[in-house]
Design a protein around this motif. Structure first.
Motif, PDB file in Angstrom:
ATOM      1  N   VAL A 293      67.736  46.161  -6.313  1.00  0.00           N
ATOM      2  CA  VAL A 293      67.747  45.421  -5.054  1.00  0.00           C
ATOM      3  C   VAL A 293      67.596  43.939  -5.382  1.00  0.00           C
ATOM      4  O   VAL A 293      66.994  43.581  -6.392  1.00  0.00           O
ATOM      5  N   LYS A 303      64.897  49.330  -7.760  1.00  0.00           N
ATOM      6  CA  LYS A 303      64.573  49.928  -6.479  1.00  0.00           C
ATOM      7  C   LYS A 303      63.704  51.158  -6.734  1.00  0.00           C
ATOM      8  O   LYS A 303      64.120  52.083  -7.436  1.00  0.00           O
ATOM      9  N   CYS A 322      59.956  45.833 -11.073  1.00  0.00           N
ATOM     10  CA  CYS A 322      60.186  46.103  -9.647  1.00  0.00           C
ATOM     11  C   CYS A 322      60.164  44.821  -8.822  1.00  0.00           C
ATOM     12  O   CYS A 322      60.214  44.872  -7.592  1.00  0.00           O
TER      13      CYS A 322
END
Length: 460
Positions: A293, A303, A322
């Motif tokens: 993402v 993600k 992340c």
């Protein structure tokens, strides 16, 4: 040394021994899992907890760190826990999904310096690397990254210079400048490209993270005592010198990060520590096909779901992979991932920390996102790709004259990003100069350089 394949299949293999990896390995072992902790470094800690080698005889290494006590507790528990196999000097270059997973690592330059580790589940805690935005003179000796300046101090007890300008964007600048002045360097200025006004839009988030405010206040107080000046909405647009940097030109920036004509000012220095934030290290995950993402600053991150699971079955992630958010967040996510792997309920404390720190991370990324106008300070003669010595002129010609519409095409036409660092240093800049977003990194079968003899080893 012969290549080796561990006959034991671990319950969990953790790749990376920084905050997220340490916390995950510790929590997983406490839950009864057999853990392999692989890291390219020789000692536990990763980049964040980097510390001097014992032979340097540092009397108080904890003074070089924020949060050293948490690291010391994790290190001592992991060292004493028989369920944790720490594998230092193992740089994982490929991961094969399956039952079990097979992780391939290189341990050195010789043919036999190859190892394969088996595990039922894998946790990526590979951290992040610094984002580089080139400018005239950035290849001069004495120009280092902000994180690099900290690494020199933490691991080698040395400074990149005596009069050091700290520049770029992001909270790492304050931390780096604070460490440098505490070690005896003079910092004539911190040059921050943003105005910090972006934080004002997230007052509830700031209130929910008092520890971050206290940390920033601590750095600010130290810098104030040493007379360090903060220049907001400004950037280093050129570094000067021949054999070494001797000064920098600083200019005011508008809201789009374009230099404002007539605002240039020269500052003398013998070193420049510069950085424009961090981007997640995703090489292994991207090759495995894990979904990513885009963060508020355009950088791609893995993600993950509420249990830190990626889109690839059997693969978890925690910490900076992340999205960049700091050590506290990484520690919490490491614990949450370990509980998920073990099939245990998530601890409430870590859930709260993750929620608050992720909100702060999003605010921070948005506040320090590079503006599109930074390319205005890159002259045609400025090398964008240092490894292959590709100037900005070649990148612009690839886009304007040859029709390249993305960074990958520019790379094929100019070799920008094909050098030793494989685009880690120039990737973001090439993407922006190509007219596109920072985006997802390229998929590569090897996440780091591997000797051909190891790839050809018939016994591996």
């Amino acid at each position: 040394m012969p290549s080796s394949t561990s006959e034991q299949c671990h319950d969990l293999a953790v790749i990376g021994a920084g905050p997220a990896g340490l916390a995950a390995a510790d929590a997983a072992a406490a839950l009864g899992l057999r853990v392999a902790l692989l890291d390219a470094g020789a000692r536990l800690g990763g980049q964040y907890y980097r510390h001097p080698a014992p032979e340097l005889g540092a009397a108080r290494p904890e003074k070089l760190h924020h949060g050293w006590a948490a690291f010391a507790r994790l290190r001592d528990r992991l060292t004493a826990n028989p369920l944790v196999d720490h594998l230092p000097g193992h740089h994982v270059w490929a991961a094969e999904a399956g039952e079990p997973w097979r992780l391939h690592a290189t341990r050195g330059p010789e043919a036999g310096d190859r190892a394969t580790v088996l595990a039922r589940a894998v946790l990526l805690a590979t951290g992040a690397h610094e984002r580089h935005l080139p400018f005239p003179g950035w290849t001069l000796p004495g120009v280092v990254t902000a994180g690099g300046a900290q690494a020199m101090l933490k691991s080698g007890l040395v400074l990149p210079g005596r009069r050091i300008v700290v520049a770029g964007s992001g909270p790492l600048l304050l931390a780096a400048a604070s460490s440098l002045v505490a070690a005896g360097a003079r910092v004539p200025a911190i040059v921050e490209a943003t105005s910090y006004l972006g934080y004002a839009r997230g007052l509830p988030v700031l209130v929910g993270n008092p520890g971050k405010l206290a940390e920033g206040a601590s750095h600010g107080a130290r810098l104030l005592r040493h007379g360090v000046r903060l220049r907001r909405s400004s950037a280093v647009v050129e570094a000067h010198g021949t054999d070494r940097v001797t000064g920098v030109t600083v200019a005011r920036l508008d809201a789009r990060w374009q230099p404002v004509p007539g605002t240039e000012r020269r500052i003398a220095c013998d070193a420049l520590a510069i950085g424009h934030g961090l981007v997640p290290q995703l090489d292994l995950a991207v090759e495995l096909g894990a979904e990513t993402v885009a963060g508020p600053d355009g950088a791609a991150a893995l993600k993950v779901d509420a249990q830190q699971r990626t889109s690839v079955p059997g693969l978890w992630a925690a910490g900076e992979t992340c999205g960049v958010g700091g050590a506290d967040l990484a520690l919490a996510e490491g614990v949450l991932a370990a509980h998920s792997v073990a099939g245990r309920p998530a601890p409430a404390r870590e859930l709260t920390i993750r929620r608050r720190r992720r909100a702060f991370a999003a605010l921070m990324a948005a506040a320090h996102a590079p503006g599109p106008g930074w390319t205005r300070w890159v002259t045609d003669d400025t090398d964008v790709c240092r490894c292959e010595e590709v100037p900005a002129r070649a990148v612009r010609e690839a886009v304007e004259a040859l029709g390249a519409a993305d960074a990958r095409t520019v790379k094929l036409l100019t070799r920008a990003g094909m050098g030793w660092c494989q685009g880690r240093m120039c990737g973001p800049a090439v993407a922006c100069l190509s007219g596109g977003p920072l985006g997802r990194p390229d998929s590569r079968p090897l996440s780091c350089p591997v000797p051909l003899a190891q790839l050809a080893d018939p016994d591996a």
